[in-house]
Design a protein around this motif. Structure first.
Motif, PDB file in Angstrom:
ATOM      1  N   LYS A 223     -15.511 -18.530 -18.062  1.00  0.00           N
ATOM      2  CA  LYS A 223     -15.889 -18.690 -15.992  1.00  0.00           C
ATOM      3  C   LYS A 223     -14.970 -20.042 -15.496  1.00  0.00           C
ATOM      4  O   LYS A 223     -14.239 -20.688 -14.505  1.00  0.00           O
ATOM      5  N   GLU A 224     -15.879 -21.065 -16.591  1.00  0.00           N
ATOM      6  CA  GLU A 224     -14.601 -22.631 -16.477  1.00  0.00           C
ATOM      7  C   GLU A 224     -13.424 -22.577 -16.604  1.00  0.00           C
ATOM      8  O   GLU A 224     -12.764 -23.202 -15.901  1.00  0.00           O
ATOM      9  N   ASN A 225     -13.177 -21.764 -17.592  1.00  0.00           N
ATOM     10  CA  ASN A 225     -11.440 -21.805 -17.549  1.00  0.00           C
ATOM     11  C   ASN A 225     -10.571 -21.218 -16.372  1.00  0.00           C
ATOM     12  O   ASN A 225      -9.811 -21.626 -16.499  1.00  0.00           O
ATOM     13  N   VAL A 226     -11.789 -19.893 -16.256  1.00  0.00           N
ATOM     14  CA  VAL A 226     -11.174 -19.445 -15.361  1.00  0.00           C
ATOM     15  C   VAL A 226     -10.625 -20.142 -14.601  1.00  0.00           C
ATOM     16  O   VAL A 226      -9.414 -19.923 -13.287  1.00  0.00           O
ATOM     17  N   LEU A 227     -11.536 -20.823 -13.569  1.00  0.00           N
ATOM     18  CA  LEU A 227     -11.266 -21.483 -12.142  1.00  0.00           C
ATOM     19  C   LEU A 227     -11.012 -22.922 -12.589  1.00  0.00           C
ATOM     20  O   LEU A 227      -9.906 -23.241 -11.747  1.00  0.00           O
ATOM     21  N   ASP A 228     -10.437 -23.802 -13.988  1.00  0.00           N
ATOM     22  CA  ASP A 228      -9.583 -24.902 -14.240  1.00  0.00           C
ATOM     23  C   ASP A 228      -8.468 -24.130 -14.057  1.00  0.00           C
ATOM     24  O   ASP A 228      -7.694 -24.374 -13.347  1.00  0.00           O
ATOM     25  N   THR A 229      -7.963 -22.594 -14.064  1.00  0.00           N
ATOM     26  CA  THR A 229      -6.541 -22.638 -14.212  1.00  0.00           C
ATOM     27  C   THR A 229      -6.042 -22.524 -12.437  1.00  0.00           C
ATOM     28  O   THR A 229      -5.231 -22.115 -12.056  1.00  0.00           O
ATOM     29  N   VAL A 230      -7.150 -21.035 -11.844  1.00  0.00           N
ATOM     30  CA  VAL A 230      -7.162 -21.120 -10.542  1.00  0.00           C
ATOM     31  C   VAL A 230      -6.959 -22.458  -9.697  1.00  0.00           C
ATOM     32  O   VAL A 230      -5.571 -23.301  -8.925  1.00  0.00           O
ATOM     33  N   GLU A 231      -7.542 -24.043  -9.827  1.00  0.00           N
ATOM     34  CA  GLU A 231      -7.265 -24.727  -9.338  1.00  0.00           C
ATOM     35  C   GLU A 231      -5.842 -25.740  -9.780  1.00  0.00           C
ATOM     36  O   GLU A 231      -4.992 -26.293  -9.011  1.00  0.00           O
ATOM     37  N   SER A 232      -5.529 -25.443 -11.310  1.00  0.00           N
ATOM     38  CA  SER A 232      -4.692 -25.987 -11.330  1.00  0.00           C
ATOM     39  C   SER A 232      -3.368 -25.087 -10.684  1.00  0.00           C
ATOM     40  O   SER A 232      -2.293 -25.904 -10.648  1.00  0.00           O
ATOM     41  N   TRP A 233      -3.568 -24.055 -10.613  1.00  0.00           N
ATOM     42  CA  TRP A 233      -2.547 -23.325  -9.430  1.00  0.00           C
ATOM     43  C   TRP A 233      -2.026 -23.944  -8.413  1.00  0.00           C
ATOM     44  O   TRP A 233      -0.745 -23.610  -7.911  1.00  0.00           O
ATOM     45  N   ALA A 234      -3.190 -23.814  -7.574  1.00  0.00           N
ATOM     46  CA  ALA A 234      -3.433 -24.773  -6.978  1.00  0.00           C
ATOM     47  C   ALA A 234      -2.393 -25.566  -6.248  1.00  0.00           C
ATOM     48  O   ALA A 234      -1.843 -26.132  -5.714  1.00  0.00           O
ATOM     49  N   LYS A 235      -3.028 -26.823  -7.548  1.00  0.00           N
ATOM     50  CA  LYS A 235      -2.839 -28.145  -6.543  1.00  0.00           C
ATOM     51  C   LYS A 235      -0.926 -27.878  -7.917  1.00  0.00           C
ATOM     52  O   LYS A 235       0.137 -28.349  -7.124  1.00  0.00           O
ATOM     53  N   ALA A 236      -0.596 -26.923  -8.387  1.00  0.00           N
ATOM     54  CA  ALA A 236       1.726 -27.323  -8.943  1.00  0.00           C
ATOM     55  C   ALA A 236       1.783 -26.741  -7.775  1.00  0.00           C
ATOM     56  O   ALA A 236       2.895 -26.845  -7.286  1.00  0.00           O
TER      57      ALA A 236
END
Length: 333
Positions: A223-236
């Motif tokens: 779950k933490e990895n998934v959230l990290d991915t989504v947050e990085s997607w939004a930042k990119a």
């Protein structure tokens, strides 16, 4: 401040030793020319090397620094942006990219780049300090605007004075300083010798306990990895780094209108690149995982020069080669 954005020359001090090493003779020749102040000759030497080895990270990085010193920020931004695409594991290009954005007053882009640098290397102190300076500049601008709207707002005035004292800026954040044309010596090229390549520092993993990790722990980590991915997607997306943004989508991504992935990607590129300021923020995310498939539901706040909106968004991600990638994207409940 030793590495402050407002004193951007200091923020150029980086360790190229963390970057893939160029051939020793080439790096030595280029560094000698740079140290001698022969910037045009150094660029020619670097370009000659890059014509043979276009992916040489150290040569590209040095070229970016020289272009910055020559007051060619657009060209330097192109260099560092492409380095982040080709070597996303390196924090230094993100930091220099942030310095250039900040020198143009693009503090939201600068903060996004610095957050990527910190995500890449959480122990990168320069990026942490620079990010604090960027946040201070953004706060200064907001307090300044509040006072323009209400000159009697004593609380905003007090906060503005505190921030001005912190960052040493007497203009209320309206006139950010530019990148100095005389950066401090680059730590990775002392005298005229090249620095041997050293691997990036890694965070030590805690020793495993005798008991095997339980299934809930694995799910929690996912779950933490998934959230990290989504947050990085939004930042990119916010940074308008389209190449990085598109890399968060799986090759078998189900496009919304059934078009080819390439056609969809080109449409997204045209909608994101060169559109002025973009901000994407996720709020109240909920993650559910079933094997190698994760579903994330959240509220998305989107702002740009022309549009502000809030909507519900659902992303379906699949775990492929150890990475979580977006397979579906839906708007609405």
């Amino acid at each position: 401040m030793r590495h402050s954005i407002t004193n951007a020359c200091a923020a150029i001090i980086l360790s190229i030793g963390l970057l893939p090493l160029a051939h020793a003779d080439d790096a030595s020749d280029a560094s000698k020319l740079y140290k001698a102040g022969q910037l045009n000759e150094a660029i020619k030497k670097i370009d000659a090397v890059l014509s043979q080895r276009p992916k040489d990270a150290q040569m590209r990085f040095l070229k970016g620094i020289i272009l910055t010193e020559q007051n060619k920020p657009a060209e330097a931004i192109t260099i560092f942006s492409k380095l982040t695409d080709d070597y996303p594991e390196l924090p230094e290009p993100y930091n220099n990219l942030a310095v250039l954005y900040a020198s143009n007053g693009q503090y939201l882009k600068a903060s996004a780049a610095l957050e990527m640098a910190i995500r890449t290397n959480p122990t990168y102190g320069t990026a942490h300090e620079n990010l604090g300076d960027v946040y201070a500049k953004l706060a200064s601008q907001s307090y300044d605007k509040a006072l323009q709207l209400d000159s009697g707002n004593s609380t905003a005035k007090l906060k503005l004075n505190l921030v001005k004292n912190l960052i040493g800026n007497t203009t209320g954040g309206t006139n950010p300083k530019t990148v100095s044309n005389n950066p401090a010596p680059i730590a990775s090229i002392p005298n005229t010798q090249t620095v041997a390549a050293t691997p990036p520092a890694k965070v030590s993993e805690p020793k495993a306990t005798p008991a095997a990790p339980s299934k809930p722990t694995v799910v929690s980590n996912d779950k933490e990895n998934v959230l990290d991915t989504v947050e990085s997607w939004a930042k990119a997306w916010s940074a308008q780094n389209v190449s990085k943004y598109l890399n968060y989508y799986a090759k078998d991504f189900q496009t919304p209108k059934g078009e080819s992935r390439n056609a969809w990607a080109e449409d997204r590129r045209s909608r994101i690149e060169g559109k002025g300021k973009i901000g994407v923020r996720i709020d109240d995310p909920h993650v559910s995982i079933d094997g190698n498939v994760a579903t994330v539901k959240f509220k998305q706040y989107y702002t740009s020069d022309r549009l502000s909106s809030a909507s519900r968004k659902t992303l379906v991600l699949s775990k492929q080669d150890g990475k979580w990638l977006i397979k579906q994207e839906r708007s609405g409940s």
